[in-house]
Design an enzyme around this catalytic site. Structure first.
Site, PDB file in Angstrom:
ATOM      1  N   TYR A  66      -1.316 -10.932  14.647  1.00  0.00           N
ATOM      2  CA  TYR A  66      -1.229  -9.740  13.796  1.00  0.00           C
ATOM      3  C   TYR A  66      -2.261  -8.699  14.221  1.00  0.00           C
ATOM      4  O   TYR A  66      -1.940  -7.539  14.488  1.00  0.00           O
ATOM      5  CB  TYR A  66      -1.433 -10.113  12.317  1.00  0.00           C
ATOM      6  N   SER A  67      -3.536  -9.118  14.299  1.00  0.00           N
ATOM      7  CA  SER A  67      -4.579  -8.129  14.589  1.00  0.00           C
ATOM      8  C   SER A  67      -4.494  -7.642  16.033  1.00  0.00           C
ATOM      9  O   SER A  67      -4.818  -6.484  16.325  1.00  0.00           O
ATOM     10  CB  SER A  67      -5.973  -8.661  14.256  1.00  0.00           C
TER      11      SER A  67
ATOM     12  N   LYS B 201      -1.888  -4.959  15.894  1.00  0.00           N
ATOM     13  CA  LYS B 201      -2.431  -3.741  15.268  1.00  0.00           C
ATOM     14  C   LYS B 201      -3.390  -3.045  16.239  1.00  0.00           C
ATOM     15  O   LYS B 201      -3.399  -1.819  16.353  1.00  0.00           O
ATOM     16  CB  LYS B 201      -3.161  -4.074  13.945  1.00  0.00           C
TER      17      LYS B 201
ATOM     18  N   TYR C 106      -7.804 -22.393   2.145  1.00  0.00           N
ATOM     19  CA  TYR C 106      -7.891 -22.801   3.551  1.00  0.00           C
ATOM     20  C   TYR C 106      -9.319 -23.240   3.899  1.00  0.00           C
ATOM     21  O   TYR C 106     -10.295 -22.562   3.525  1.00  0.00           O
ATOM     22  CB  TYR C 106      -7.526 -21.644   4.482  1.00  0.00           C
TER      23      TYR C 106
ATOM     24  N   LYS D 148       0.224 -13.134  -0.169  1.00  0.00           N
ATOM     25  CA  LYS D 148      -1.184 -12.838   0.055  1.00  0.00           C
ATOM     26  C   LYS D 148      -2.026 -13.518  -1.031  1.00  0.00           C
ATOM     27  O   LYS D 148      -1.534 -13.772  -2.140  1.00  0.00           O
ATOM     28  CB  LYS D 148      -1.422 -11.322   0.037  1.00  0.00           C
TER      29      LYS D 148
ATOM     30  N   LEU E  35      13.023  -2.119   4.698  1.00  0.00           N
ATOM     31  CA  LEU E  35      13.242  -3.139   3.661  1.00  0.00           C
ATOM     32  C   LEU E  35      13.391  -4.520   4.286  1.00  0.00           C
ATOM     33  O   LEU E  35      14.430  -5.158   4.210  1.00  0.00           O
ATOM     34  CB  LEU E  35      14.443  -2.801   2.763  1.00  0.00           C
ATOM     35  N   THR E  36      12.320  -4.951   4.941  1.00  0.00           N
ATOM     36  CA  THR E  36      12.233  -6.345   5.375  1.00  0.00           C
ATOM     37  C   THR E  36      11.972  -7.169   4.114  1.00  0.00           C
ATOM     38  O   THR E  36      11.932  -6.623   3.004  1.00  0.00           O
ATOM     39  CB  THR E  36      11.053  -6.545   6.344  1.00  0.00           C
TER      40      THR E  36
ATOM     41  N   LEU F 251       2.476   3.429   7.742  1.00  0.00           N
ATOM     42  CA  LEU F 251       2.010   2.143   7.213  1.00  0.00           C
ATOM     43  C   LEU F 251       2.929   0.982   7.568  1.00  0.00           C
ATOM     44  O   LEU F 251       2.549  -0.173   7.390  1.00  0.00           O
ATOM     45  CB  LEU F 251       1.904   2.207   5.680  1.00  0.00           C
TER      46      LEU F 251
ATOM     47  N   ILE G 249       0.845  -1.206   0.000  1.00  0.00           N
ATOM     48  CA  ILE G 249       0.000   0.000   0.000  1.00  0.00           C
ATOM     49  C   ILE G 249       0.876   1.250   0.000  1.00  0.00           C
ATOM     50  O   ILE G 249       0.578   2.248  -0.667  1.00  0.00           O
ATOM     51  CB  ILE G 249      -0.950   0.001   1.225  1.00  0.00           C
TER      52      ILE G 249
ATOM     53  N   ASP H 259      14.700   1.641  10.423  1.00  0.00           N
ATOM     54  CA  ASP H 259      13.809   0.787  11.201  1.00  0.00           C
ATOM     55  C   ASP H 259      12.993   1.702  12.123  1.00  0.00           C
ATOM     56  O   ASP H 259      13.573   2.482  12.891  1.00  0.00           O
ATOM     57  CB  ASP H 259      14.680  -0.186  12.021  1.00  0.00           C
TER      58      ASP H 259
ATOM     59  N   THR I 109      -6.303  -1.638  10.401  1.00  0.00           N
ATOM     60  CA  THR I 109      -7.013  -2.673   9.645  1.00  0.00           C
ATOM     61  C   THR I 109      -8.370  -2.991  10.270  1.00  0.00           C
ATOM     62  O   THR I 109      -8.575  -2.787  11.472  1.00  0.00           O
ATOM     63  CB  THR I 109      -6.157  -3.956   9.622  1.00  0.00           C
ATOM     64  N   ASP I 110      -9.269  -3.531   9.441  1.00  0.00           N
ATOM     65  CA  ASP I 110     -10.572  -3.966   9.971  1.00  0.00           C
ATOM     66  C   ASP I 110     -10.427  -5.186  10.891  1.00  0.00           C
ATOM     67  O   ASP I 110     -11.332  -5.503  11.666  1.00  0.00           O
ATOM     68  CB  ASP I 110     -11.552  -4.269   8.830  1.00  0.00           C
ATOM     69  N   GLU I 111      -9.269  -5.886  10.814  1.00  0.00           N
ATOM     70  CA  GLU I 111      -9.117  -7.123  11.602  1.00  0.00           C
ATOM     71  C   GLU I 111      -9.129  -6.868  13.105  1.00  0.00           C
ATOM     72  O   GLU I 111      -9.343  -7.794  13.886  1.00  0.00           O
ATOM     73  CB  GLU I 111      -7.829  -7.852  11.204  1.00  0.00           C
TER      74      GLU I 111
END
Ligand code: NAD
Ligand code: DAU
Length: 367
Positions: A173-174, A177, A230, A212, A35-36, A81, A12, A59, A133-135
């Site tokens: 993850y969520s 966030k 899945y 993804k 730059l991961t 982001l 994004i 970082d 995020t919506d998560e």
């Protein structure tokens, strides 16, 4: 204005950086990225050499360097982001997600607070914009497992996530966030930092890392490899074209209310299995393969642990208050996306071979 965009070499971030560099020639845009594995400087290649653009490898967890940059560049705005963004990786390595998403965000917040606190005018006219995020809202129920009438068969349930929905994250993850969102709010409420937050649904489009669903599956269809769906493929996601997200970010950054939250989504719910069939049909058609030729690539595999059943965003606040709406119909967006990946097979191959990491070394030295 001088604006730092963190995570600009990711999916994004590069679209946001491109929009800002091209739309605001008087703004100085600093693309900041560690730059991961997910950062690809090639995603920003078309911006190199523009007078209002600069890339900095950093970082966000490195507080001293971030503060130094904010001071030396007199930064006015941060669009944040940078994150570890893939749910499956968070299940394997939750600590990495807490480090980057929670502590990294905290480091940025503290640097902004310190740097802006040192300026005579303080935080006046400054903006710290956190992209979430919506998560964080958890999962919604499916009221109608047999389908609905709208695009993609949805909506698949009567409830949508609004800005008032409670936070109920399920994955590491969520959860990370969600925690970062809470810190952003705390810095606004406690220190008066001029923050704004948005929570967006699933993005799709060019330059997405092929771990993804959409880019992974387009690549696998091209190469006639199995498509690992899945569970039963019945989970629902609300898909938004990435450039529409970037437009929303531009609008919220410039016109959103300080201290507020905006949901961004496409009113565009798809069950995974229906989306996968659409991807197969579109890719096969564009490759000149017979209809249905690759349906047998669909392979049902073990479900993701804690797999959220359904996400769906109510973005009516953003539409009514700031006049935003998605510009693309999903069919058009998917066609454009599949075409882009087919026309950029070399970009994909440089990622899958690992060569993309050398792009930075060639330009700036060792990674
Ligand atoms: P991405 O994984 O493609 O990109 C993340 C970028 O952050 C990479 O370039 C990576 O190198 C960089 N990064 C990671 N750790 C860093 C660190 N410690 N310091 C500096 N840079 C670092 O992710 P994306 O899909 O572009 O998502 C961007 C943001 O938007 C994330 O915060 C994500 O939570 C959020 N978001 C994503 C989606 C989506 O569908 N992709 C939807 C809603 C919100
Ligand atoms: O909702 C916004 C979120 O969307 C962002 O915050 C995340 O950063 C982003 O990664 C995305 O999360 P998802 O987990 O929804 O995206 P992903 O592409 O990983 O998976 C989409 C759906 O497809 C999900 O239900 C899991 C399923 N899936 C995914 C992969 C990679 C499969 O069935 N097979 C797969 O191989």
């Amino acid at each position: 204005m001088t604006i730092i965009i963190t995570g600009a070499a990711g999916f994004i971030g590069n679209h946001v950086a491109r929009l800002f560099v091209n739309k605001y020639p008087d703004h100085k845009i600093i693309a900041l990225d560690k730059l991961t594995y997910a950062g690809n400087l090639e995603n920003l290649a078309d911006l190199e050499g523009k007078p209002n653009y600069r890339f900095v490898r950093m970082d966000i967890c490195d507080y001293d360097s971030v503060l130094g940059l904010m001071r030396s560049e007199c930064v006015d705005g941060v669009i944040h982001l940078a994150a570890e963004s893939h749910v499956d990786r968070s299940i394997k390595d939750p600590l990495a997600f807490a480090t980057t998403n929670v502590l990294g965000t905290l480091s940025l917040l503290q640097a902004a607070r310190t740097a802006w606190g040192e300026r005579p005018e303080g935080s006046e006219g400054r903006r710290f914009y956190h992209i979430s995020t919506d998560e964080v809202y958890g999962a919604l129920a499916m009221d109608r497992p047999d389908g609905g009438d709208g695009p993609g068969g949805g909506p698949w349930g009567s409830r949508l996530f609004t800005e008032q929905s409670p936070y109920r994250p399920h994955s590491p993850y969520s959860a990370a966030k969600a925690s970062s969102d809470h810190f952003v709010r705390a810095f606004h409420d406690t220190y008066g930092l001029p923050t704004v937050v948005s929570n967006c649904s699933n993005n799709y489009g060019p330059y997405q890392f092929p771990e993804k669903l959409i880019p992974l599956f387009i690549n696998n269809i091209c190469l006639r490899r199995p498509l690992p769906v899945y569970g039963q493929g019945l989970n629902v996601r609300d898909w938004l074209y990435v450039e529409d997200h970037a437009r929303a970010i531009d609008l919220i950054f410039h016109s959103g209310r300080v201290g507020d939250t905006y949901n961004i989504g496409g009113f565009n719910e798809w069950r995974n299995i229906d989306l996968v069939k659409t991807l197969i049909a579109t890719t096969d058609r564009l490759l000149g393969r017979p209809e249905g030729a690759d349906l047998d690539l669909i392979t049902y595999v073990a479900d993701r642990a804690g797999h959220d059943m359904r996400y769906a965003i109510d973005s009516s606040k953003l539409s009514s208050e700031l006049g935003w709406k998605p510009s693309l119909q999903f069919e058009e967006g998917i066609e454009r996306t599949v075409r882009w990946y087919l026309e950029h097979r070399d970009w994909m191959e440089r990622i899958t071979s690992g060569d993309y990491m050398r792009y930075y070394e060639d330009m700036y030295g060792n990674r």
